[in-house]
Design a protein around this motif. Structure first.
Motif, PDB file in Angstrom:
ATOM      1  N   HIS A  56      14.427   4.673   9.163  1.00 34.54           N
ATOM      2  CA  HIS A  56      14.859   5.593  10.205  1.00 34.54           C
ATOM      3  C   HIS A  56      13.649   6.111  10.975  1.00 34.54           C
ATOM      4  O   HIS A  56      12.515   6.096  10.492  1.00 34.54           O
ATOM      5  CB  HIS A  56      15.620   6.764   9.591  1.00 34.54           C
TER       6      HIS A  56
ATOM      7  N   TRP B  48      15.859  21.006   3.185  1.00 25.59           N
ATOM      8  CA  TRP B  48      15.682  19.772   3.954  1.00 25.59           C
ATOM      9  C   TRP B  48      16.998  19.269   4.523  1.00 25.59           C
ATOM     10  O   TRP B  48      17.022  18.324   5.310  1.00 25.59           O
ATOM     11  CB  TRP B  48      15.049  18.685   3.097  1.00 25.59           C
TER      12      TRP B  48
ATOM     13  N   ILE C  44      21.281  16.122   7.549  1.00 28.94           N
ATOM     14  CA  ILE C  44      19.834  16.256   7.688  1.00 28.94           C
ATOM     15  C   ILE C  44      19.499  16.159   9.168  1.00 28.94           C
ATOM     16  O   ILE C  44      19.733  15.120   9.799  1.00 28.94           O
ATOM     17  CB  ILE C  44      19.095  15.163   6.896  1.00 28.94           C
TER      18      ILE C  44
ATOM     19  N   LEU D  13      14.743  13.654   9.330  1.00 30.76           N
ATOM     20  CA  LEU D  13      14.163  13.141   8.085  1.00 30.76           C
ATOM     21  C   LEU D  13      12.668  13.411   8.063  1.00 30.76           C
ATOM     22  O   LEU D  13      11.945  13.043   8.986  1.00 30.76           O
ATOM     23  CB  LEU D  13      14.419  11.644   7.956  1.00 30.76           C
TER      24      LEU D  13
ATOM     25  N   TYR E 212      18.159   8.971  -2.484  1.00 36.41           N
ATOM     26  CA  TYR E 212      19.243   9.938  -2.360  1.00 36.41           C
ATOM     27  C   TYR E 212      20.464   9.432  -3.125  1.00 36.41           C
ATOM     28  O   TYR E 212      20.733   8.222  -3.160  1.00 36.41           O
ATOM     29  CB  TYR E 212      19.616  10.157  -0.892  1.00 36.41           C
TER      30      TYR E 212
ATOM     31  N   VAL F  53      11.034   6.567   6.250  1.00 39.53           N
ATOM     32  CA  VAL F  53      10.842   7.135   7.579  1.00 39.53           C
ATOM     33  C   VAL F  53       9.676   6.417   8.233  1.00 39.53           C
ATOM     34  O   VAL F  53       8.580   6.345   7.664  1.00 39.53           O
ATOM     35  CB  VAL F  53      10.583   8.642   7.516  1.00 39.53           C
TER      36      VAL F  53
END
Length: 470
Positions: free
Chosen positions: A273, A306, A316, A319, A326, A343
């Motif tokens: 992501h 978070w 979220i 990120l 997760y 990320v």
């Protein structure tokens, strides 16, 4: 030393016996006059004395060894930790049924007062210990024993749990290894499985794995056919009463397979992501859920700070933690499938986005810079009417001072100068001309040097700028 003395009579005995036997043999071979009876008897008596001395010396050595004191530690483990129960014992080797009294000396703050001193070890018990025994019947005592050094360690040992594999395939077996220092020093090992309990005060409750009611001497354990995500930890115990180690750190094994009792879906559904918002949704046979995150630095936390938990979904906004795992946990104690999210600064399938982002930022900065330059030039435009200071009157000077306006600064005689500043326009009633200069800019500035022949000219060798209006 005593061993050498014990063998010395035997050596003398052998030497004398050999000499006597040699004389006898010599007598048989020759007609030499036999040895006098007194000499033969003397040799025999000497041999008898040496033999008796050897026997008595042997007995003395045995008596000396019998009365030796020795300090022993039970249990005799390589390391003794604070809180363990141990015993110091003063033993008289081969003491038999003799009644002994015991005396101790130590460098620690606690001195034993009997043959066997049992206590719970603490730091102040560290030191060297020696003892000796006193014979009540013979009113004799042994020598002091050799010193036994006792060191009590302050910290409680913490096992290190390793799991293999971390990511499960269907019907995989999981190997759990619980490592402590000196594993063979009386340790028994226990493994537990963590079960989520959302309503309990603790995050998890422990469940002992099958067949470990009395622990195991082996420091490894195999969980066969582990299908879903799970959490494990281990402990170690030894001694009587039992001394417990700390708990190991919790270790997870993760499964990507969906579980009908609990499952996790990610939106958008991809592994990598770009600093974007993500939704983690829990589904299954429960009405209570929490979303957990395990970071690359072994930090475990729920969806708080978070992310924001809304029902069964963790939202979220951005990120921030890269390479984190997760998963969902239900109120009925089930784990969902796990998802590893990374990320990145840009998406691998669209590498040109990084260049586009850089171009947009630099273009915006350039436009802002141009606007600032235009605003600066506009605020510093030329005056409509300039009146040289040399031709101004005192009244003009006073007006200039009150309005804080500046005009051209005249050069002094004999100096090479440039004009110091150009300031805003003075209102002289000519609105059209003032408005025209408000929108004026400069496209060229010409440097000219006027050299006059008259040395008395006050502006000789002065430098002028020819300003052309655009």
């Amino acid at each position: 030393m005593f061993g050498l003395l014990s063998h010395f009579p035997a050596i003398i005995f052998f030497f004398l016996y050999s000499s006597l036997q040699s004389l006898i043999d010599q007598k048989k071979e020759t007609d030499v006059v036999p040895l006098p009876t007194e000499m033969a008897g003397g040799l025999l008596r000497c041999l008898s004395c040496l033999l008796a001395y050897s026997v008595l010396l042997r007995i003395g050595l045995c008596l000396h060894e019998t009365n030796r004191a020795v300090v022993t530690l039970q249990p005799n483990w390589p390391k003794i930790y604070r809180g363990e129960t141990i015993s110091l014992i003063c033993e008289i080797q081969n003491g038999g049924d003799t009644k002994w009294e015991y005396e101790w000396t130590t460098t620690s703050s606690k001195k034993p007062d009997k043959k066997e001193y049992t206590f719970k070890a603490f730091i102040h018990h560290s030191g060297s210990y020696r003892c000796k025994g006193k014979n009540k019947d013979q009113l004799s005592s042994t020598e002091w024993s050799d010193a036994l050094q006792l060191t009590v360690y302050q910290s409680t040992p913490e096992p290190v749990l390793t799991v293999s594999p971390l990511w499960l395939n269907p019907e995989d077996s999981v190997t759990l290894n619980c490592k402590v220092e000196h594993p063979s020093a009386g340790w028994r090992f226990y493994w537990y499985k963590d079960v989520p309990k959302l309503k309990s005060q603790t995050t998890y409750i422990r469940e002992l794995l099958p067949g470990l009611d009395s622990g195991s001497e082996n420091d490894s354990y195999i969980v066969r056919g582990q299908p879903h995500t799970a959490a494990y930890y281990c402990t170690a115990t030894r001694g009587s009463p039992a001394y417990n180690s700390q708990k190991s750190k919790r270790r997870f094994v993760w499964s990507r397979d969906f579980n009908s009792a609990a499952s996790l879906t990610v939106t958008p559904d991809r592994v990598q992501h770009l600093f974007e918002s993500v939704s983690l949704r829990c589904e299954g046979k429960s009405t209570q859920w929490r979303v957990m995150m395990f970071t690359a630095t072994d930090q475990l936390s729920r969806c708080y700070g978070w992310g924001i938990m809304n029902g069964s979904t963790c939202n979220i906004e951005r990120l921030l933690y890269s390479d984190s795992v997760y998963w969902c946990e239900s109120g009925s104690g089930d784990f969902s499938n796990a998802v590893n999210i990374s990320v990145h600064l840009y998406r691998p399938e669209s590498k040109s986005s990084l260049l586009a982002l850089f171009t947009a930022v630099t273009t915006g900065a350039f436009i802002i810079l141009l606007l600032l330059v235009y605003h600066f030039k506009k605020s510093k435009g030329p005056c409509g009417d300039r009146t040289p200071q040399s031709q101004s009157t005192n009244q003009d000077a006073q007006v200039n001072e009150e309005t804080q306006e500046h005009v051209y600064a005249s050069p002094l005689p004999g100096e090479d100068c440039i004009y110091e500043s150009i300031s805003g326009c003075k209102d002289n009633g000519n609105d059209e001309q003032a408005e025209e200069y408000n929108y004026a800019t400069f496209n060229s500035i010409e440097l000219k040097v006027d050299k006059r022949t008259d040395p008395a000219d006050p502006v000789e060798n002065s430098i002028y700028y020819n300003v052309n209006q655009r």
